[in-house]
Design an enzyme around this catalytic site. Structure first.
Site, mmCIF file in Angstrom:
data_model
loop_
_atom_site.group_PDB
_atom_site.id
_atom_site.type_symbol
_atom_site.label_atom_id
_atom_site.label_comp_id
_atom_site.label_asym_id
_atom_site.label_seq_id
_atom_site.Cartn_x
_atom_site.Cartn_y
_atom_site.Cartn_z
ATOM 1 N NE ARG A 116 -7.292 3.328 -2.674
ATOM 2 C CZ ARG A 116 -7.048 3.663 -1.409
ATOM 3 N NH1 ARG A 116 -8.038 3.934 -0.588
ATOM 4 N NH2 ARG A 116 -5.807 3.758 -0.956
ATOM 5 C CG ASN A 169 -9.515 -1.246 7.362
ATOM 6 O OD1 ASN A 169 -8.954 -2.197 6.820
ATOM 7 N ND2 ASN A 169 -8.861 -0.202 7.801
ATOM 8 N N GLY A 245 -3.474 -5.630 9.222
ATOM 9 C CA GLY A 245 -4.408 -5.857 10.313
ATOM 10 C C GLY A 245 -3.859 -5.352 11.626
ATOM 11 C CD GLU A 264 -1.303 -0.552 7.125
ATOM 12 O OE1 GLU A 264 -1.807 -0.082 8.161
ATOM 13 O OE2 GLU A 264 -1.927 -0.704 6.056
ATOM 14 N NE ARG A 297 -8.990 6.345 5.765
ATOM 15 C CZ ARG A 297 -8.337 7.483 6.023
ATOM 16 N NH1 ARG A 297 -8.704 8.286 6.992
ATOM 17 N NH2 ARG A 297 -7.307 7.836 5.275
ATOM 18 C CB CYS A 298 -3.984 1.672 9.238
ATOM 19 S SG CYS A 298 -4.685 0.104 8.846
ATOM 20 N NE ARG A 451 -4.217 1.786 1.835
ATOM 21 C CZ ARG A 451 -5.029 1.111 1.022
ATOM 22 N NH1 ARG A 451 -4.535 0.345 0.085
ATOM 23 N NH2 ARG A 451 -6.342 1.178 1.140
#
Ligand code: G3P
Length: 496
Positions: A116, A169, A245, A264, A297-298, A451
């Protein structure tokens, strides 16, 4: 294999070097930082503990390299990025190995992250050619007193030196999402990898080295936050900070000087499930969104807000899927792998304990072995429980039962975070009205938050961050507008 083959120059004995001036170097400090393997909880890698003096030198060479890079034709910058993307993909197995060992990313997901990232770099090169080759012309006769004798020519120019700080992550992907846009726009880039994830980041940087970027244009500095953290973020030669973070981002934003910031900082993404929702679709997305990469994951689903009338049915479907998740080491491609550190696991356990003491209902037995936490769905959560508001970053997901849409929207908006949210319903009109009312950077209709695709705008509000990411937005953010006004002699038009 990590640290071997094409990567052999990066390592000295058992310590990974830092990257400056186009070379892999040992720090004069003689000190190192240890990286623990989240699965074994034993030291896995060591990186250099760089000094402030070494940081200063990095910025000096970044500044010098950037001056020349800004004059390098756009197509050449794009070509170099395409080369880096190809080299990165060729080395996906070695880089994935580091991801597995230092952030416990499941093997398959680790390879996907590298691929990716290669795709992201290539798209960035193409998008950069498209948007940076455009300028704008304005003529001057729109304002009283002016005529057409002035022409304003505007174009996008680089900011200078961009400091990129990615999280543990996605140490590779969220690093290249900053490096690619910075470089295509003509900036130099200083990378401060996260401690956990540093070796994966360094391998990725080596791919840029092999692609032949000019010396000093990209650097990677490792070390202790106490020694170089503030020194880096408050350095007078930094012209832009792109950070992903946790709360540290808020502290960075407060201390940074007058430079563009892209931040973010996490989320508490709400998933509102209405009475008419496709519950199978909602359940699959809740499990994928809530538990993939063990919830770290955020954009993970972090609270389910389900209508009372369908909550039992939804919970049963989610539980059936949770029962099928495999739990174990990342090398075996388990769905749930150890969380990144013991302190994370302790924090998650604290949230769970609080919910249990306050009467939440657990559908699965609580089980923890070191950093490995078995997935749980915490039902009948109420607003007085910490898990209703805090971000566990682990495989534990609260369900709050709601009676009205307004209640769901209120819970979503009362949170400090505002990254993404999602709504499940077959009524598109309702979905759009709810999306409009949810105060988050993005709302997904009938899918879990995410995202990607990586060219979509990605942004949070409130404590979730500032600025917008996504390839196009990041390129724009890492440039400034330069105008040149051409003043022609005299006015050419007289009234009457
Ligand atoms: O946690 C970082 C955030 O950017 C998540 O990305 O691709 O998993 O939605 P993604």
């Amino acid at each position: 294999m990590a640290g071997k083959g094409v990567f052999k120059d990066m390592i000295d004995g058992e310590v990974y070097k830092y990257y400056a001036d186009g070379e892999w170097k040992r720090s004069a400090s003689g000190g190192t930082v240890s990286i623990l393997n989240p699965s074994t909880r034993k030291p896995q890698y060591k990186v250099q503990a760089c000094t402030q003096d070494e940081v200063n030198k990095i910025f000096d060479s970044a500044k010098a390299a950037q001056k020349l890079w800004a004059k390098t034709p756009l197509w050449k910058r794009a070509e170099a990025l395409h080369r880096a993307a190809a080299i990165l993909k060729e080395n996906k197995v070695a880089i994935a190995e580091a991801l597995v060992k230092e952030v416990a990313k499941p093997q398959k997901d680790a390879v996907t992250e590298v691929v990716r990232s290669g795709d992201l770099i290539s798209y960035t090169a193409e998008e950069g050619i498209r948007i940076l080759s455009e300028g704008k012309f304005l003529v001057s006769d729109s304002f009283p007193g002016n005529d057409r004798n002035k022409l304003c020519m505007s174009s996008k120019i680089p900011l200078g030196v961009v400091l990129a700080i990615p999280p543990f992550n996605y140490p590779v992907n969220l690093a290249v999402s900053k490096i690619g846009p910075a470089l295509i726009a003509g900036n130099a880039l200083v990378l401060k990898p996260p401690t956990q994830g540093a070796v994966s980041c360094l391998h990725m940087v080596h791919c840029f080295h092999l692609a032949g970027f000019p010396k000093g244009l990209i650097s990677a500095v490792t070390g202790k936050g106490s020694e170089i953290g503030d020194f880096l973020t408050m350095h007078p030669m930094v012209n832009c900070i792109s950070f992903t973070g946790g709360d540290t981002g808020i502290a960075i934003a407060r201390k940074a000087s007058m430079i563009p910031l892209q931040m973010e900082l996490g989320g508490k993404d709400a998933c509102i499930v209405l009475e008419d929702a496709d519950l199978d679709l909602a359940a699959s997305n809740i499990v994928k969104g809530g538990y993939s990469y063990s919830g770290q994951r955020c954009t993970a689903v972090k609270v389910v807000l389900a209508f009372e009338s369908i909550a039992d049915m939804l919970v049963a479907k989610v539980n059936a899927k949770i029962a099928k998740l495999t739990v174990g080491p990342p090398e075996e491609d388990s769905d749930i792998t150890p969380v990144v550190s013991e302190s994370s696991a302790n924090f998650i356990e604290g949230l769970v304990k609080d919910a249990r003491e306050k009467g939440a209902k657990f559908h699965q037995e609580w089980k923890r072995d070191g950093n490995l936490i078995w997935p749980v769905l915490i039902d009948h959560v109420r607003p007085d429980m910490r898990i209703a508001w805090e971000e566990p970053f682990g495989p534990v997901l609260p369900v709050i039962r709601i009676k009205t849409v307004e209640e769901g929207i209120h819970h979503c908006n009362a949170n400090n975070f505002g990254l993404q949210g999602c709504v499940f319903t077959k009524d598109i009109n309702k979905a759009i009205m709810i999306a409009d009312a949810m105060e988050t950077g993005t709302v997904q209709i009938n899918s879990a938050p995410a995202r990607g695709p990586d060219h979509f705008p990605f942004q949070g509000i409130r404590d979730s961050g500032i600025g917008s990411q996504g390839i196009t937005n990041s390129i724009n953010m890492m440039t400034k507008i330069k105008s040149t006004v051409i003043n022609l002699p005299g006015a050419s038009y007289q009234m009457g």
